[in-house]
Design a protein around this motif. Structure first.
Motif, PDB file in Angstrom:
ATOM      1  N   GLY A   1       0.828  -1.197   0.000  1.00 48.34           N
ATOM      2  CA  GLY A   1       0.000   0.000   0.000  1.00 48.34           C
ATOM      3  C   GLY A   1       0.858   1.241   0.000  1.00 48.34           C
ATOM      4  N   ILE A   2       1.920   1.208   0.809  1.00 47.56           N
ATOM      5  CA  ILE A   2       2.860   2.332   0.840  1.00 47.56           C
ATOM      6  C   ILE A   2       4.163   1.899   1.482  1.00 47.56           C
ATOM      7  N   VAL A   3       5.264   2.300   0.858  1.00 49.79           N
ATOM      8  CA  VAL A   3       6.598   2.139   1.424  1.00 49.79           C
ATOM      9  C   VAL A   3       7.237   3.511   1.400  1.00 49.79           C
ATOM     10  N   SER A   4       7.853   3.904   2.492  1.00 49.80           N
ATOM     11  CA  SER A   4       8.445   5.234   2.599  1.00 49.80           C
ATOM     12  C   SER A   4       9.308   5.531   1.380  1.00 49.80           C
ATOM     13  N   ALA A   5       8.970   6.604   0.663  1.00 50.90           N
ATOM     14  CA  ALA A   5       9.672   6.949  -0.584  1.00 50.90           C
ATOM     15  C   ALA A   5      11.129   7.287  -0.345  1.00 50.90           C
ATOM     16  N   SER A   6      11.450   7.666   0.864  1.00 54.86           N
ATOM     17  CA  SER A   6      12.834   8.045   1.191  1.00 54.86           C
ATOM     18  C   SER A   6      13.616   6.877   1.769  1.00 54.86           C
ATOM     19  N   ASP A   7      13.129   5.657   1.556  1.00 51.46           N
ATOM     20  CA  ASP A   7      13.771   4.535   2.236  1.00 51.46           C
ATOM     21  C   ASP A   7      15.072   4.130   1.562  1.00 51.46           C
ATOM     22  N   ARG A   8      15.761   3.184   2.193  1.00 53.50           N
ATOM     23  CA  ARG A   8      17.101   2.795   1.786  1.00 53.50           C
ATOM     24  C   ARG A   8      17.077   1.921   0.533  1.00 53.50           C
ATOM     25  N   PRO A   9      18.101   2.054  -0.333  1.00 52.45           N
ATOM     26  CA  PRO A   9      18.134   1.272  -1.575  1.00 52.45           C
ATOM     27  C   PRO A   9      18.061  -0.231  -1.343  1.00 52.45           C
ATOM     28  N   HIS A  10      18.788  -0.739  -0.309  1.00 46.70           N
ATOM     29  CA  HIS A  10      18.791  -2.189  -0.085  1.00 46.70           C
ATOM     30  C   HIS A  10      17.420  -2.673   0.375  1.00 46.70           C
ATOM     31  N   THR A  11      16.622  -1.767   0.978  1.00 44.35           N
ATOM     32  CA  THR A  11      15.254  -2.115   1.371  1.00 44.35           C
ATOM     33  C   THR A  11      14.359  -2.167   0.134  1.00 44.35           C
ATOM     34  N   ILE A  12      14.494  -1.161  -0.739  1.00 45.58           N
ATOM     35  CA  ILE A  12      13.690  -1.105  -1.965  1.00 45.58           C
ATOM     36  C   ILE A  12      13.943  -2.337  -2.827  1.00 45.58           C
ATOM     37  N   GLU A  13      15.215  -2.814  -2.821  1.00 44.61           N
ATOM     38  CA  GLU A  13      15.563  -4.016  -3.604  1.00 44.61           C
ATOM     39  C   GLU A  13      14.761  -5.231  -3.164  1.00 44.61           C
ATOM     40  N   GLN A  14      14.373  -5.270  -1.868  1.00 43.72           N
ATOM     41  CA  GLN A  14      13.657  -6.418  -1.328  1.00 43.72           C
ATOM     42  C   GLN A  14      12.230  -6.532  -1.877  1.00 43.72           C
ATOM     43  N   ILE A  15      11.720  -5.441  -2.452  1.00 40.71           N
ATOM     44  CA  ILE A  15      10.329  -5.451  -2.932  1.00 40.71           C
ATOM     45  C   ILE A  15      10.111  -6.536  -3.986  1.00 40.71           C
ATOM     46  N   GLY A  16      11.122  -6.709  -4.859  1.00 36.76           N
ATOM     47  CA  GLY A  16      11.047  -7.778  -5.850  1.00 36.76           C
ATOM     48  C   GLY A  16       9.808  -7.670  -6.730  1.00 36.76           C
ATOM     49  N   GLU A  17       9.013  -8.736  -6.756  1.00 37.71           N
ATOM     50  CA  GLU A  17       7.832  -8.780  -7.628  1.00 37.71           C
ATOM     51  C   GLU A  17       6.542  -8.465  -6.891  1.00 37.71           C
ATOM     52  N   LEU A  18       6.642  -7.932  -5.687  1.00 39.46           N
ATOM     53  CA  LEU A  18       5.425  -7.580  -4.953  1.00 39.46           C
ATOM     54  C   LEU A  18       4.671  -6.471  -5.681  1.00 39.46           C
ATOM     55  N   GLU A  19       3.380  -6.642  -5.811  1.00 36.30           N
ATOM     56  CA  GLU A  19       2.542  -5.655  -6.486  1.00 36.30           C
ATOM     57  C   GLU A  19       2.396  -4.401  -5.617  1.00 36.30           C
ATOM     58  N   ARG A  20       2.414  -3.226  -6.259  1.00 36.29           N
ATOM     59  CA  ARG A  20       2.272  -1.968  -5.526  1.00 36.29           C
ATOM     60  C   ARG A  20       1.014  -1.234  -5.978  1.00 36.29           C
ATOM     61  N   VAL A  21       0.257  -0.755  -5.026  1.00 43.73           N
ATOM     62  CA  VAL A  21      -0.870   0.127  -5.319  1.00 43.73           C
ATOM     63  C   VAL A  21      -0.348   1.555  -5.214  1.00 43.73           C
ATOM     64  N   THR A  22      -0.405   2.297  -6.321  1.00 41.82           N
ATOM     65  CA  THR A  22       0.197   3.636  -6.361  1.00 41.82           C
ATOM     66  C   THR A  22      -0.405   4.545  -5.299  1.00 41.82           C
ATOM     67  N   PRO A  23       0.427   5.119  -4.417  1.00 46.79           N
ATOM     68  CA  PRO A  23      -0.086   6.012  -3.375  1.00 46.79           C
ATOM     69  C   PRO A  23      -0.471   7.385  -3.943  1.00 46.79           C
ATOM     70  N   ILE A  24      -1.162   8.169  -3.163  1.00 47.97           N
ATOM     71  CA  ILE A  24      -1.567   9.524  -3.571  1.00 47.97           C
ATOM     72  C   ILE A  24      -0.502  10.504  -3.084  1.00 47.97           C
ATOM     73  N   GLU A  25       0.088  11.257  -4.045  1.00 45.03           N
ATOM     74  CA  GLU A  25       1.154  12.193  -3.705  1.00 45.03           C
ATOM     75  C   GLU A  25       0.577  13.580  -3.437  1.00 45.03           C
ATOM     76  N   TRP A  26       1.126  14.263  -2.423  1.00 41.58           N
ATOM     77  CA  TRP A  26       0.730  15.638  -2.142  1.00 41.58           C
ATOM     78  C   TRP A  26       1.902  16.392  -1.538  1.00 41.58           C
ATOM     79  N   MET A  27       1.792  17.718  -1.449  1.00 41.33           N
ATOM     80  CA  MET A  27       2.894  18.548  -0.984  1.00 41.33           C
ATOM     81  C   MET A  27       2.511  19.300   0.293  1.00 41.33           C
ATOM     82  N   GLU A  28       3.486  19.402   1.212  1.00 45.42           N
ATOM     83  CA  GLU A  28       3.296  20.212   2.402  1.00 45.42           C
ATOM     84  C   GLU A  28       4.615  20.916   2.706  1.00 45.42           C
TER      85      GLU A  28
END
Length: 788
Positions: free
Chosen positions: A58-85
């Motif tokens: 559903g959501i993974v912190s966009a600022s997370d570590r590269p080695h963590t992002i690599e673990q996602i593999g083939e897991l399906e992602r539901v695109t989160p809603i982006e906004w600015m503050e």
């Protein structure tokens, strides 16, 4: 009528249906950002996907570590809603899209997030609760200081403002079906910063908050361990209540202070608070009084001050009317209902003659209960008051800087520099994932270029553990001939000859096969460390020597293989591998711990839910205490457990009965927490000793020395001189606390022949006295329970 045959009310029926139709919530808890929560969440997601469970991100912190992002593999992602503050990109769950997709499990990072102003729900927690109500299970992450009440405590302890996006209510963890703590040492967090695993955004937070100082990380780590231990304690209470179990669980301490509206009430409460703090326990204060007796003005004043003090020290006060004149019985009944482990009270003022005629509340309590400790506060407390605990052990006190080292001191200094580092992974029970985690860390270190090998590995046939070996070199086992059988053991000599930088040694508490150079594996580890090789090892909490009696009380199993506490004390890092009892039992049922034919027996014996909850709490508190001990050596004021008195000298008085070993273990644990010098003393009043007495004498002497105490034996010509000899010796040693066991004599024998316990209590009213509980659980041979 039995509860299981009772017909459910309409409300209970609807609640049962709701539970069936709702998703499960699992929270991965960390002490601080960078502890690996997201990494582990994704890892669990991939494990579930391998089991054909429909998992999406559903959501993974966009600022997370590269080695963590690599673990996602083939897991399906539901695109989160982006906004600015304020110029910063933020992301919310796309709740409608996830509900429409309707997966079985959704991974949701950063539970404490606050949503955009126009979102359907204000917070991510509300989003998660909506998903659960739609029968979608959620695995999510949170830091300990993002809990509302804990944030205030953390800021007070750290002395800084902790910046968080949003705080969630304190009861958030209790909403979860499963909570897993990721226990990471400060050293590991600091290494991750150095290796660049914590990115620029988190680096900016680090600079602003100074959160990532070593001492601050230790405080947050201890806070997370103690907070979860409290949650687990409530879970254990609920379980025991449903099972109809009464009395202390053995996993935690509950201190009851019995007071009267008198000048010494505040002294007893302060002492009770100190004990509760040092033992990580809860504090109860009770006053029993006749309901029709009006308080004097002086008593009214003392009552107000006592209530105010109890509130200040976070205790629970209750005034209870006496239903009968038997105060001792009322105290014991109250303590039993509260599952109290230790009763704190003042010394008796009566003489031996008065005690024979009128009795003594202390002696009556000791006769009425044997499953609670009784702590009797010395009369000297008013005079000496509170004193602050020393930050370091006596051997750490600074020497004269101009002192020239002797040759022996030079050699010892060189040995300390040359010595390898020791890291130990601790678990509450077999199968929590200690070996798996150790192997995973080893492969990461190998990729960094470290020369790391496996010295001894016990996979117990677990496929997922074996797969983690990866590219690691394995030293072959040494073959030992014993009684026409060839047995295998770790080849310590080959490891030292190979001389790697780091070696993995599984199951630290293991007893080596007969014919080995060392009796225990931890002694092999000591040799390897002396050779300058660092060691990463594993053990379970039930194998810690000083916890042997607590584990027996909890499980009914006397674990035969133990590791002296000194071994853990010399470890450079200790890390807890946490898992909930429910998840551990599920792993057992899936055949991931023991062979299928052993599963049912294990689930109905050692792996019973109540045992696992209690052992988990014991492990959490033990590691929290270790963190606190290390923190005290860096910075005296930062300890969560508060001050204790300086220069404690403890006397553990033993006889030659087998239960004396429990007194010695208790003496060690108290001395360790008080940084105290401690003696185990035996007064011999007859000779020669029988064969059994000789055996017990050797056992208590060896145990004392193994735990770092000083064993002394004194002699008298008559048993009536035993107390006099003890008092003389403890006065010579300036003892401040005496630890004794319950009297083994019957009431009539105590009246006719006297009691050593009662005579000693009268003779040492100037000292604190702890009468240790006499627990006698069922003893099962540990070798038959796969715990060794």
């Amino acid at each position: 009528m039995s509860d299981k045959f009772r017909r459910k009310s309409p409300e209970e029926f609807l609640q049962s249906i709701y539970k069936v139709q709702r998703g499960r919530l699992k929270i991965i808890l960390g002490a601080v950002s960078g502890s690996g929560k997201t990494f582990n969440m994704i890892l669990e997601g991939n494990e579930l996907k391998k089991k054909a469970i429909d998992v999406v991100i559903g959501i993974v912190s966009a600022s997370d570590r590269p080695h963590t992002i690599e673990q996602i593999g083939e897991l399906e992602r539901v695109t989160p809603i982006e906004w600015m503050e304020n110029g910063i990109h933020k992301y919310d769950l796309d709740l409608p899209a996830i509900i429409e997709r309707n997966p079985e499990v959704v991974l949701v990072d950063e539970l404490s997030h606050r949503n955009r102003p126009d979102a359907l729900y204000k917070t991510r927690l509300e989003d998660v609760l909506k998903l659960i109500s739609n029968n979608i299970s959620v695995i999510t992450t949170i830091n300990i200081y993002e809990l509302e009440g804990v944030k205030e405590v953390a800021e007070k302890l750290l002395g800084i403002k902790v910046q968080v996006d949003h705080c969630v209510p304190d009861n958030t963890l209790s909403m979860a079906d499963d909570v897993k703590l990721l226990d990471v040492t400060p050293e590991q967090i600091l290494n991750r910063i150095q290796d660049g695993f914590i990115d620029e955004v988190h680096e900016e937070k680090r600079k602003r908050q100074t959160l990532f100082r070593r001492d601050n990380l230790a405080v947050l780590r201890e806070l997370s361990l103690r907070f979860l231990a409290g949650e687990v304690n409530e879970e254990l209470d609920d379980y025991r209540e449903k099972q109809g179990l009464i009395g202390p669980s053995g996993a935690s301490e509950r201190i009851l202070v019995s007071v009267q509206y008198h000048w010494n009430g505040s002294i007893l409460i302060r002492r009770g608070q100190q004990i509760a703090k040092r033992l990580g326990g809860e504090l109860y204060v009770v006053c029993f009084r006749l309901p029709n007796k009006k308080l004097s003005k002086e008593e009214e004043t003392f009552k107000r001050s006592i209530i105010k003090l109890v509130d200040k020290v976070d205790g629970e006060f209750e005034e209870v009317p006496l239903t009968r004149n038997e105060v001792a019985e009322e105290i014991v009944n109250y303590a039993t209902n509260k599952n109290v482990t230790r009763i704190v009270m003042g010394q008796s003022k009566r003489s031996r003659f008065e005690e024979i005629i009128y009795g003594s509340i202390i002696n009556k309590i000791l006769r009425k209960t044997r499953n609670m400790d009784v702590f009797i506060v010395a009369d000297r407390t008013e005079k000496n008051g509170e004193r602050v605990i020393p930050a370091k052990w006596k051997e750490d006190i600074k020497k004269n800087p101009y002192h020239r080292m002797t040759n022996q001191e030079v050699e010892e200094h060189i040995d300390r520099i040359r010595r390898g580092n020791l890291k130990v992974y601790i678990g509450a029970a077999p199968g929590v994932g200690k070996t798996y985690t150790m192997l995973r860390e080893a492969n990461l270190l190998k990729r960094k270029g470290l020369d790391i090998i496996i010295g001894l590995l016990e996979t117990h046939g677990r496929k997922e553990t074996f797969e983690q070996i990866g590219i690691l070199e394995l030293i072959p086992k040494k073959k030992i001939h014993y009684k026409n059988v060839v047995l295998e053991e770790m080849d310590t000599e080959a490891i030292i000859k190979r001389n790697p930088e780091v070696v993995l040694v599984d199951e630290l508490a293991h007893t080596n096969v007969p014919g080995s150079d060392n009796k225990k594996r931890y002694q092999d580890v000591e040799e390897i460390l002396k050779a300058g090789i660092s060691v990463i090892s594993t053990m379970n909490i039930q194998h810690l020597e000083s916890l042997n009696d607590s584990v027996e009380q909890i499980t009914g199993v006397r674990v035969r293989e133990t590791v002296p506490d000194q071994v853990l004390r010399m470890a450079d890092e200790i890390e807890l591998i946490d898992i909930s009892p429910k998840a551990l039992r599920e792993r057992m049922r899936e055949g991931n711990i023991y062979a299928n034919e052993k599963v049912e027996q294990a689930l109905s014996h050692f792996f019973k839910t109540g045992n696992l909850i209690a052992l988990r709490e014991l492990a959490l508190r033990e590691v929290a205490d270790d963190v606190d001990e290390r923190l005290e050596s860096w910075e005296r004021k930062r300890t969560l457990r508060g001050p204790w008195r300086k220069q404690e000298v403890i006397f553990v008085c033993v006889n030659l009965r087998p239960d004396s070993v429990a007194l010695i273990r208790r003496g060690f644990r108290i001395a360790y927490r008080l940084k105290a010098e401690w003696y185990v003393v035996y007064v011999q009043d007859h000779s020669p000793l029988t064969e059994e007495e000789e055996k017990n004498f050797e056992n208590i002497k060896l145990l004392t020395e193994r735990l770092g105490g000083i064993f002394e034996m004194y002699e008298t010509s008559h048993h009536r001189q035993v107390v006099g000899e003890l008092v003389q010796r403890l006065n010579e040693k300036n003892a401040t606390q005496v630890i004794i066991g319950h009297s083994a004599r019957k009431r009539i024998d105590e009246i006719l022949k006297g009691s050593v316990v009662q005579r000693l209590l009268r003779a040492v009213r100037h000292l604190d006295v702890l009468v240790v509980a006499d627990h006698k659980p069922e003893i099962v041979d540990g070798s038959k329970s796969n715990l060794n």
